[in-house]
Design a protein around this motif. Structure first.
Motif, PDB file in Angstrom:
ATOM      1  N   ARG A  55       0.823  -1.204   0.000  1.00  0.00           N
ATOM      2  CA  ARG A  55       0.000   0.000   0.000  1.00  0.00           C
ATOM      3  C   ARG A  55       0.858   1.255   0.000  1.00  0.00           C
ATOM      4  O   ARG A  55       2.098   1.174   0.016  1.00  0.00           O
ATOM      5  CB  ARG A  55      -0.912  -0.001   1.220  1.00  0.00           C
ATOM      6  N   TYR A 138      -5.212  -3.965 -12.021  1.00  0.00           N
ATOM      7  CA  TYR A 138      -4.882  -4.508 -10.704  1.00  0.00           C
ATOM      8  C   TYR A 138      -4.020  -5.760 -10.802  1.00  0.00           C
ATOM      9  O   TYR A 138      -3.061  -5.928 -10.052  1.00  0.00           O
ATOM     10  CB  TYR A 138      -6.176  -4.806  -9.943  1.00  0.00           C
ATOM     11  N   ARG A 445      -6.172   0.719  -5.740  1.00  0.00           N
ATOM     12  CA  ARG A 445      -6.978  -0.110  -4.850  1.00  0.00           C
ATOM     13  C   ARG A 445      -7.827  -1.119  -5.614  1.00  0.00           C
ATOM     14  O   ARG A 445      -8.411  -0.806  -6.650  1.00  0.00           O
ATOM     15  CB  ARG A 445      -7.857   0.794  -3.982  1.00  0.00           C
ATOM     16  N   ARG A 446      -7.902  -2.297  -5.052  1.00  0.00           N
ATOM     17  CA  ARG A 446      -8.752  -3.329  -5.625  1.00  0.00           C
ATOM     18  C   ARG A 446     -10.210  -2.859  -5.601  1.00  0.00           C
ATOM     19  O   ARG A 446     -10.686  -2.308  -4.616  1.00  0.00           O
ATOM     20  CB  ARG A 446      -8.611  -4.620  -4.806  1.00  0.00           C
ATOM     21  N   ASP A 513     -15.063   6.139  -4.645  1.00  0.00           N
ATOM     22  CA  ASP A 513     -14.719   5.106  -3.665  1.00  0.00           C
ATOM     23  C   ASP A 513     -15.667   5.094  -2.474  1.00  0.00           C
ATOM     24  O   ASP A 513     -15.466   4.337  -1.516  1.00  0.00           O
ATOM     25  CB  ASP A 513     -13.272   5.254  -3.191  1.00  0.00           C
ATOM     26  N   ASP A 544      -5.853   5.039   1.699  1.00  0.00           N
ATOM     27  CA  ASP A 544      -5.781   3.576   1.767  1.00  0.00           C
ATOM     28  C   ASP A 544      -7.158   2.930   1.861  1.00  0.00           C
ATOM     29  O   ASP A 544      -7.265   1.713   1.842  1.00  0.00           O
ATOM     30  CB  ASP A 544      -4.988   3.170   3.006  1.00  0.00           C
ATOM     31  N   SER A 561      -9.858  -1.292   4.348  1.00  0.00           N
ATOM     32  CA  SER A 561      -8.533  -0.889   3.866  1.00  0.00           C
ATOM     33  C   SER A 561      -8.152  -1.670   2.613  1.00  0.00           C
ATOM     34  O   SER A 561      -8.667  -2.760   2.352  1.00  0.00           O
ATOM     35  CB  SER A 561      -7.479  -1.140   4.952  1.00  0.00           C
ATOM     36  N   SER A 562      -7.234  -1.115   1.844  1.00  0.00           N
ATOM     37  CA  SER A 562      -6.732  -1.824   0.668  1.00  0.00           C
ATOM     38  C   SER A 562      -6.026  -3.113   1.071  1.00  0.00           C
ATOM     39  O   SER A 562      -6.002  -4.084   0.319  1.00  0.00           O
ATOM     40  CB  SER A 562      -5.769  -0.924  -0.118  1.00  0.00           C
TER      41      SER A 562
END
Length: 579
Positions: A55, A138, A445-446, A513, A544, A561-562
């Motif tokens: 991260r 990703y 980020r996923r 997000d 994050d 969180s990521s």
């Protein structure tokens, strides 16, 4: 300045927050999977050992000033392989062709490295995280991670071989034993990540500079005619100026283009850029980012200069070992001091240089392997596992005597490295800021990214595939020397063309997000606002975090969180794609 960081307590609940056991087998399996994800994310969050492997580097950890970060990053370019590279290309193609090849490579490396260094320092991301949102997706950046990890163990093997040469010459230690010593000695230093590396680099740099710079300066001052001999040197084959020879020399030097990724592993710890520190901030980013190539080119030229001096002034047969840095510096030191002291200092220089670069190689390689493994398996084994993996591969290469095939190995690798670096740099400069097809703020980020993006994958495939075919003579021996230049040109063209053809549809899976707090602060730096991850129970900084697709017990919004997303095997927390 203190290198201690704020510690945050980790919860130790019997069950990860946000999970529950159900009566059905499916619910139990989901809860177990969620528990694994939480455990993996908590392991990855152990700052002292894991060093933000998966991260971005949060502001709470980035306690160093720009000068300390820059000095630490530049300490990583203390490797002596540059001296061998300069010697090899000079002996093969002559001074003129070697100098022009070094210049061509340096310009390409600087220009492509600048946007990468800026994005790393501004958004506190390593090059893998930048690559994800700059055309690869990703999962797509796993391919480039393997390319980078390959660079780290190739360079580790080269530097370890150079150290073993020094130990054999100075102490009579057999090379196979020297290879093992060169590998084992870095393990205690690399375990604690940036904390340990910063201390090693800052404290060893002054001695390294003295041992390397003063002897060469002495040689030039005491024997000015050596400069003319250097410029007149035509190599082993008496070769005059040749465009093909320049390109062959540049191809070897361009293999080091991936060094920018190691510089970025330090630059991601830069402090926030503000009005007060902007001059020091930019100076550090340029000097320690793309500026590394200026020092690298100087070392390549120095290695060739010393080699020509040894061959011309001492013994033409010296060419057999003149590409080995320990012999290069021993020959110079012997003009300045007694033989025993010259030997001691030559060995000390080799050992210090090897430690300075190979702690970086082991560290950066472990980050690359860990990141890729975790995304593929959704399991976090710990960064230290891959420190061992990278060192084992490097040791194997050393035992196979890879040093004797230096030019061939680096020339082949250059095609892959350039295809990756030029693609990402082109995406940042052209696709983000000219065409506006790629998101300007890098996303990693996923759930926010598509898994695969054809922009980077097509460019990498075409650039690396065609240039490697050229390198092996598929288009004729006359074209083979120009494979590195074709790798650059193909990536420059294919990256924007593919983005235009796909209309940028494969960059972002979502544009929102789900968090109302702004991503950046008033100065444009990633925000340091804290949010709690409902899976791990830990606090993470705003960049994050994402909104979780799983609401709380009373329907309230929860954040994840990521890290937790990276190790989640169920996909239950990932927000749906936006139309």
């Amino acid at each position: 300045m203190s290198l201690d960081v704020e510690s945050r307590s980790e919860p130790s609940p019997s069950e990860p927050p946000g999970t529950s056991t159900g009566s059905s087998p499916g619910a139990g399996a989901e809860a177990a999977a969620a528990g694994v994800a939480a455990g993996g994310a908590r392991s990855a969050a152990k700052e002292s050992l894991e060093d933000y492997t998966l991260r971005f580097a949060p502001r709470s950890y980035r306690q160093w000033g720009p000068g300390v970060v820059a000095t630490s990053a530049l300490g990583g370019i203390a490797y002596l392989a540059d001296f061998s590279i300069g010697a090899n290309i000079g002996m093969a193609h002559g001074t003129t062709n070697a100098l022009l090849g070094i210049l061509v490579a340096a310009v390409i490396i600087f220009v492509t490295g600048l946007p990468l260094a800026y994005y790393a320092a501004r958004y506190n991301l390593d090059l893998d995280l930048i690559t994800r949102g700059s055309g690869f997706g990703y999962y797509g950046s796993i391919i480039t991670n393997v390319i980078f990890a390959t660079f780290t163990f190739i360079l580790f093997a080269l530097e370890g071989s150079i150290m073993a040469q020094g130990l054999e010459l100075g102490l009579g230690i057999p090379k196979p034993v020297g290879y093992a010593i060169a590998t084992i000695i870095v393990i205690p230093l690399v375990i604690y990540g940036m904390k340990s590396l910063a201390r090693v680099q800052v404290w060893t740099t002054p001695l390294w500079l003295v041992l390397m710079v003063i002897p060469v300066g002495y040689l030039v001052v005491s024997d000015p005619s050596s400069v003319g001999e250097f410029l007149d040197y035509r190599g082993e084959n008496g070769q005059g100026p040749s465009f093909a020879a320049v390109m062959l020399a540049a191809g070897v030097c361009l293999s080091l283009i991936a060094q920018i990724a190691e510089q970025i592993d330090y630059l991601r710890f830069m402090p926030p850029k503000t009005a007060e520190n902007r001059v020091a901030w930019w100076r550090a980013v340029i000097l320690a980012g793309p500026g590394w190539v200026v020092f690298g080119a100087a070392k390549q030229i120095t290695g060739l200069f010393i080699t020509v001096y040894l061959i011309a002034r001492l013994d033409p047969a010296a060419s057999a070992t003149a590409n080995e840095p320990v012999h290069q510096f021993l020959g110079v030191y012997q003009h300045m001091m007694p033989g025993w002291l010259a030997m001691v200092l030559a060995v000390v220089l080799v050992v210090i240089s090897q430690i300075k670069i190979n702690v970086t190689n082991a560290y950066s390689g472990s980050l690359a392997w860990t990141n890729s493994f975790t995304r593929v398996t959704r399991t976090y084994p710990g960064r230290l596992v891959f420190v061992g993996v990278n060192l084992a591969i490097a040791l194997t290469l050393m035992e196979l005597n890879m040093f004797d095939f230096l030019n061939t190995v680096l020339s082949f690798y250059a095609n892959c490295a350039m295809a990756w670096i030029v693609t990402v740099a082109t995406d940042i400069v052209v696709n983000k800021h000219v065409l506006g097809l790629s998101p300007k703020v890098p996303e990693f980020r996923r759930g926010m990214l598509h898994n695969w993006n054809p922009v980077g994958l097509v460019s990498l495939g075409l650039s690396a595939g065609i240039s490697i075919a050229m390198f092996f003579g598929a288009f004729g021996p006359g074209i083979a020397p120009f494979s590195p230049i074709f790798a650059v040109l193909i990536a420059l063209v294919a990256t924007p063309v593919t983005a235009i053809a796909t209309r940028g549809r494969y960059y972002l899976r979502r544009t929102d997000d789900g968090i109302e707090l702004p991503y950046t602060d008033a100065d444009g730096n990633p925000s340091d606002e804290l949010l709690t991850c409902h899976v791990t129970g830990l606090d993470f900084e705003r960049p994050d975090m994402l909104r979780s697709n799983e609401p709380g017990p009373d329907g309230e919004v929860q954040y994840i969180s990521s890290l937790a997303l990276a190790t989640d095997r169920t996909g239950r927390y990932v927000l749906p794609a936006q139309p």
